[in-house]
Design a protein around this motif. Structure first.
Motif, PDB file in Angstrom:
ATOM      1  N   GLU A 159     -66.623 -18.581   0.026  1.00  0.00           N
ATOM      2  CA  GLU A 159     -65.813 -19.761  -0.241  1.00  0.00           C
ATOM      3  C   GLU A 159     -64.502 -19.741   0.548  1.00  0.00           C
ATOM      4  N   LEU A 160     -63.901 -18.534   0.660  1.00  0.00           N
ATOM      5  CA  LEU A 160     -62.566 -18.474   1.248  1.00  0.00           C
ATOM      6  C   LEU A 160     -62.596 -18.330   2.769  1.00  0.00           C
ATOM      7  N   LEU A 161     -63.487 -17.505   3.298  1.00  0.00           N
ATOM      8  CA  LEU A 161     -63.549 -17.271   4.750  1.00  0.00           C
ATOM      9  C   LEU A 161     -65.005 -17.351   5.196  1.00  0.00           C
ATOM     10  N   GLY A 162     -65.609 -18.456   4.979  1.00  0.00           N
ATOM     11  CA  GLY A 162     -67.043 -18.574   5.229  1.00  0.00           C
ATOM     12  C   GLY A 162     -67.416 -18.489   6.684  1.00  0.00           C
ATOM     13  N   ASP A 163     -66.526 -18.873   7.590  1.00  0.00           N
ATOM     14  CA  ASP A 163     -66.873 -18.892   9.013  1.00  0.00           C
ATOM     15  C   ASP A 163     -66.514 -17.593   9.738  1.00  0.00           C
ATOM     16  N   ALA A 164     -65.889 -16.640   9.047  1.00  0.00           N
ATOM     17  CA  ALA A 164     -65.455 -15.398   9.700  1.00  0.00           C
ATOM     18  C   ALA A 164     -66.654 -14.530  10.078  1.00  0.00           C
ATOM     19  N   GLU A 165     -66.521 -13.849  11.215  1.00  0.00           N
ATOM     20  CA  GLU A 165     -67.602 -12.942  11.635  1.00  0.00           C
ATOM     21  C   GLU A 165     -67.713 -11.765  10.666  1.00  0.00           C
ATOM     22  N   VAL A 166     -66.573 -11.206  10.290  1.00  0.00           N
ATOM     23  CA  VAL A 166     -66.524 -10.161   9.271  1.00  0.00           C
ATOM     24  C   VAL A 166     -65.379 -10.518   8.342  1.00  0.00           C
ATOM     25  N   CYS A 167     -65.704 -10.810   7.105  1.00  0.00           N
ATOM     26  CA  CYS A 167     -64.716 -11.214   6.108  1.00  0.00           C
ATOM     27  C   CYS A 167     -64.424 -10.028   5.200  1.00  0.00           C
ATOM     28  N   ILE A 168     -63.138  -9.637   5.097  1.00  0.00           N
ATOM     29  CA  ILE A 168     -62.751  -8.510   4.235  1.00  0.00           C
ATOM     30  C   ILE A 168     -61.748  -9.042   3.222  1.00  0.00           C
ATOM     31  N   LEU A 169     -62.145  -9.095   1.972  1.00  0.00           N
ATOM     32  CA  LEU A 169     -61.264  -9.535   0.891  1.00  0.00           C
ATOM     33  C   LEU A 169     -60.915  -8.340   0.022  1.00  0.00           C
ATOM     34  N   ILE A 170     -59.630  -8.254  -0.323  1.00  0.00           N
ATOM     35  CA  ILE A 170     -59.159  -7.147  -1.155  1.00  0.00           C
ATOM     36  C   ILE A 170     -58.348  -7.720  -2.301  1.00  0.00           C
ATOM     37  N   SER A 171     -58.247  -6.953  -3.366  1.00  0.00           N
ATOM     38  CA  SER A 171     -57.477  -7.380  -4.535  1.00  0.00           C
ATOM     39  C   SER A 171     -56.006  -7.045  -4.335  1.00  0.00           C
ATOM     40  N   GLY A 172     -55.170  -7.666  -5.190  1.00  0.00           N
ATOM     41  CA  GLY A 172     -53.746  -7.373  -5.129  1.00  0.00           C
ATOM     42  C   GLY A 172     -53.457  -5.916  -5.457  1.00  0.00           C
ATOM     43  N   GLU A 173     -54.219  -5.325  -6.391  1.00  0.00           N
ATOM     44  CA  GLU A 173     -54.007  -3.915  -6.737  1.00  0.00           C
ATOM     45  C   GLU A 173     -54.256  -3.010  -5.517  1.00  0.00           C
ATOM     46  N   LEU A 174     -55.304  -3.322  -4.767  1.00  0.00           N
ATOM     47  CA  LEU A 174     -55.592  -2.495  -3.600  1.00  0.00           C
ATOM     48  C   LEU A 174     -54.529  -2.704  -2.527  1.00  0.00           C
ATOM     49  N   ARG A 175     -54.057  -3.988  -2.404  1.00  0.00           N
ATOM     50  CA  ARG A 175     -52.999  -4.277  -1.427  1.00  0.00           C
ATOM     51  C   ARG A 175     -51.732  -3.476  -1.741  1.00  0.00           C
ATOM     52  N   ASP A 176     -51.396  -3.359  -3.012  1.00  0.00           N
ATOM     53  CA  ASP A 176     -50.210  -2.590  -3.389  1.00  0.00           C
ATOM     54  C   ASP A 176     -50.370  -1.101  -3.064  1.00  0.00           C
ATOM     55  N   MET A 177     -51.594  -0.567  -3.174  1.00  0.00           N
ATOM     56  CA  MET A 177     -51.800   0.872  -2.947  1.00  0.00           C
ATOM     57  C   MET A 177     -51.792   1.223  -1.460  1.00  0.00           C
ATOM     58  N   ILE A 178     -52.292   0.329  -0.608  1.00  0.00           N
ATOM     59  CA  ILE A 178     -52.348   0.681   0.815  1.00  0.00           C
ATOM     60  C   ILE A 178     -50.990   0.497   1.481  1.00  0.00           C
ATOM     61  N   GLY A 179     -50.113  -0.353   0.924  1.00  0.00           N
ATOM     62  CA  GLY A 179     -48.762  -0.480   1.439  1.00  0.00           C
ATOM     63  C   GLY A 179     -48.659  -1.388   2.646  1.00  0.00           C
ATOM     64  N   ALA A 180     -47.469  -1.344   3.260  1.00  0.00           N
ATOM     65  CA  ALA A 180     -47.141  -2.284   4.329  1.00  0.00           C
ATOM     66  C   ALA A 180     -47.715  -1.893   5.674  1.00  0.00           C
ATOM     67  N   ARG A 181     -48.360  -0.744   5.784  1.00  0.00           N
ATOM     68  CA  ARG A 181     -48.921  -0.345   7.076  1.00  0.00           C
ATOM     69  C   ARG A 181     -50.117  -1.209   7.465  1.00  0.00           C
ATOM     70  N   TYR A 182     -50.649  -1.970   6.535  1.00  0.00           N
ATOM     71  CA  TYR A 182     -51.816  -2.816   6.817  1.00  0.00           C
ATOM     72  C   TYR A 182     -51.382  -4.286   6.829  1.00  0.00           C
ATOM     73  N   GLN A 183     -51.868  -4.982   7.830  1.00  0.00           N
ATOM     74  CA  GLN A 183     -51.578  -6.420   7.966  1.00  0.00           C
ATOM     75  C   GLN A 183     -52.538  -7.206   7.076  1.00  0.00           C
ATOM     76  N   CYS A 184     -52.011  -7.869   6.069  1.00  0.00           N
ATOM     77  CA  CYS A 184     -52.833  -8.631   5.124  1.00  0.00           C
ATOM     78  C   CYS A 184     -52.319 -10.083   5.041  1.00  0.00           C
ATOM     79  N   THR A 185     -53.234 -10.971   4.699  1.00  0.00           N
ATOM     80  CA  THR A 185     -52.883 -12.393   4.514  1.00  0.00           C
ATOM     81  C   THR A 185     -53.118 -12.762   3.060  1.00  0.00           C
ATOM     82  N   ARG A 186     -52.070 -13.271   2.405  1.00  0.00           N
ATOM     83  CA  ARG A 186     -52.185 -13.666   0.994  1.00  0.00           C
ATOM     84  C   ARG A 186     -52.944 -14.996   0.924  1.00  0.00           C
ATOM     85  N   LEU A 187     -54.044 -14.985   0.169  1.00  0.00           N
ATOM     86  CA  LEU A 187     -54.872 -16.195   0.020  1.00  0.00           C
ATOM     87  C   LEU A 187     -54.582 -16.921  -1.284  1.00  0.00           C
ATOM     88  N   GLY A 188     -54.027 -16.212  -2.274  1.00  0.00           N
ATOM     89  CA  GLY A 188     -53.682 -16.848  -3.538  1.00  0.00           C
ATOM     90  C   GLY A 188     -54.438 -16.263  -4.704  1.00  0.00           C
TER      91      GLY A 188
END
Length: 642
Positions: A588-617
């Motif tokens: 639903e969110l990234l249907g046209d992407a060649e490889v779609c990687i979705l992560i939860s907010g909890e996982l985003r908090d654990m990996i920290g700022a070293r990873y470039q992430c886009t907030r989808l809502g």
């Protein structure tokens, strides 16, 4: 084999014997190798051969012990011979010395009781002839009167110049001040000293060296007289020569190892000049140190050294210092040919070489048996070690052995290896290895914070409709091999394959403080691999593959789940459901992407700022109340940007 052809007449006999033995060993070893290579033999037979080799070694050791005992006995025999012969020579010399002392005492008694009267030349000649004839080593007898008058009786050294025995004795009369040799005579007589010996003056020429015995005669009724007995060094050399034999030369030394008399052969004396033996003997005696090897064969106070005479080596044996009366300290030394001892030593050496050859033969036999026994056992041990570590992919089947018992072991091991390789296709070897390393085999389930990944191929149904069954299976296997390798590289545990989907988790069995980090790295690596694979597929005219990935981190129960007959090491809990729902939300969110990687907010908090992430809502997930904050994982920032 032609044994006679192996013998070289130029080479010493022991070398020829060793050469023949070595050729026989080579032929025997080749025969045994050919026989053992043709068929298998019982381990019992080979162990028996090893026992024979051990017996041979024990026998060789016993032989060596006998060799050592024989050597010790020879050395002790030399010591006993030295002690016995030296004591005999010392007795002979002491007898010659004490004979002079007895004659002096006899003359003193005759003078004191009036039985010895020397008033005329005839009486002096008669007394002198009797005294010098009784002792061949006595060259001169002097009677010094209190007034300084000297009566001297001497044997003529050049006896060949006289026709009768009486002509060999000369007598003369003079006063002490007429001869330097008698300068101390009156002083000795006046002091009334007890009889004493005086050694030779080695600074004088050999023909003027004497050993002197002073015997003062003092009486209140008569004027005092002094008897001086002169023992010629040349005459003492004659005594040494009497004690010597062709293989034994006897020498007389003073306490400082200065040579006094030597029992050299007559031809050596007639040759003129200083004898080479005496020159070398003087160097050896003055060096101080003795030969430790030969000296240790003798008991104290004896010592030994090596001298050379007429191109022949002798052992010089020195006795201890003998004190015969006052101021007369001498040593006796004698020689024994070194080659007489070498014959016994060469026999011992031959015995030792024979024992050494037997030892070498035994060692060769033991080495051959040990190598043939240990080589297959070593290969089996290494293979079993690698199997124990579950590293069975590179383990090769064992080769056939010439030992029956090893063949049985080889057959059983190869069957086991084949079964394990087949079994490993259905069991995650990496997981089992880590469980063994963590000592968590049959461990109870526990709750941990884990990161969970789900992957799925977008539109797999439509892709599979264009392939037959074999092509479909090959496609899925290649795809799962591609993404599964990236999971394993980052210490992830593959839980299961669900058709074209994969489920994996991080944080078990090895505990991790931040399991979300390797999970995110694995997802990004899968994206890179899928893109590279799609590039290759396009060149082959195939459709690209699109993949959805969902990642979530949270508490889960991990451990052995299942029945007693079949158990899986897996995880259960709501975190698994959330990760699965995130993977589905990619449609639903990234249907046209060649490889779609979705992560939860909890996982985003654990990996920290070293990873470039886009907030989808915030979005609702199926089966969960409330909404979940969702991010797309884009990339990993470099360290300089973090």
């Amino acid at each position: 084999m032609d044994i006679k052809g192996l013998i070289d007449p130029v080479v010493p006999k022991p070398i020829n014997r060793l050469r023949v033995c070595w050729c026989l060993v080579e032929q025997l070893a080749g025969t045994l190798a050919g026989i053992m290579g043709a068929r298998a033999y019982s381990l019992t037979i080979l162990l028996s051969l090893s026992s024979c080799a051990l017996v041979l070694l024990v026998g060789a050791a016993f032989f060596a012990l006998n060799w050592y005992s024989a050597r010790v006995n020879l050395e002790k025999s030399l010591g006993l011979l030295a002690t016995t012969r030296m004591a005999q020579m010392e007795r002979d010399i002491r007898y010659a010395v004490t004979g002079i002392e007895h004659q002096a005492a006899y003359a003193a008694r005759g003078y004191l009781d009036g039985s010895l009267v020397i008033d005329t030349q005839e009486e002096l000649d008669a007394y002198g002839f009797g005294m010098t004839s009784a002792t061949s080593y006595l060259q001169r007898l002097s009677i010094v009167a209190f007034g300084g008058r000297v009566f001297e009786i001497s044997q003529d050294e050049d006896a060949t110049a006289h026709k009768t025995e009486a002509a060999a004795v000369r007598t003369r009369s003079f006063y002490t001040w007429e001869s330097r040799e008698y300068s101390q005579a009156l002083k000795i007589l006046q002091q009334g000293e007890t009889p004493f010996w005086q050694g030779p003056d080695l600074s004088l020429p050999p023909e003027r060296r004497f050993i002197r015995y002073y015997y003062p005669i003092n009486s209140g009724a008569k004027p005092g007289h002094l008897l001086i007995f002169w023992l010629s060094i040349g005459r003492m050399s004659a005594l040494m020569q009497d004690l010597s034999t062709p293989d034994m030369l006897v020498f007389l030394l003073d306490k400082n190892n200065q040579l006094m008399a030597a029992g050299l052969p007559e031809h050596s004396k007639a040759s003129g000049g200083e004898d080479p033996l005496l020159l070398h003997l003087h160097e050896v005696l003055q060096k101080g140190e003795r030969d430790a090897h030969y000296s240790q064969m003798l008991d104290a106070p004896y010592s030994a050294d090596v001298v050379n005479y007429n191109d022949r080596d002798f052992i010089l044996i020195l006795g201890g210092v003998q004190s015969y009366v006052k101021d007369l300290h001498v040593k006796v030394a004698w020689t024994v040919p070194l080659d007489q001892l070498s014959e016994g030593r060469e026999s011992l050496i031959r015995t030792g070489l024979t024992a050494l050859a037997l030892l070498l033969l035994a060692l060769v036999a033991a080495a051959v048996v040990a190598i043939r026994l240990s080589a297959p056992v070593r290969r089996a041990a290494l293979a079993v070690t690698r199997v124990g570590e579950l590293d069975i992919r590179e383990v090769r089947p064992l080769d056939r052995s010439s030992i029956q018992e090893m063949n049985q072991l080889t057959h059983a091991f190869n069957r086991m290896l084949g079964g394990l390789k087949a079994f490993s296709r259905y069991v995650p070897v990496a997981l089992v290895t880590r469980l063994l390393r963590e000592n968590r085999v049959a461990a109870a389930s526990e709750e941990r914070v884990l990161a969970v990944m789900f992957t799925d191929i977008v539109g797999f149904t439509s892709l599979s409709e264009q392939m037959n069954a074999q092509e479909t299976a090959l496609f899925i296997n290649e795809h799962l091999e591609l993404i599964g390798a990236e999971v394993s590289k980052r210490n992830g545990t593959i839980d299961k394959f669900i058709g074209d989907a994969l489920m994996a988790f991080w944080g078990a069995p090895e505990a991790m403080q931040r399991p979300a980090v390797p999970a995110a790295d694995a997802a990004l690596a899968i994206r890179a691999k899928i893109k590279a694979d799609n590039t290759a597929r396009l060149t082959q005219g195939l459709k690209p593959v699109r993949v959805r990935i969902g990642l979530h981190v949270g508490p889960l129960v991990v451990g052995d789940i299942g029945t007693s007959e079949r158990i899986n090491y897996t995880v259960i809990g709501d975190t698994v459901n959330t990760a699965a729902r995130l993977e589905s939300m990619g449609k639903e969110l990234l249907g046209d992407a060649e490889v779609c990687i979705l992560i939860s907010g909890e996982l985003r908090d654990m990996i920290g700022a070293r990873y470039q992430c886009t907030r989808l809502g915030h979005f609702p997930l199926k089966g969960k109340s409330g909404e979940t904050l969702i991010y797309s994982l884009d990339s990993k920032r470099s360290k300089s940007k973090s």
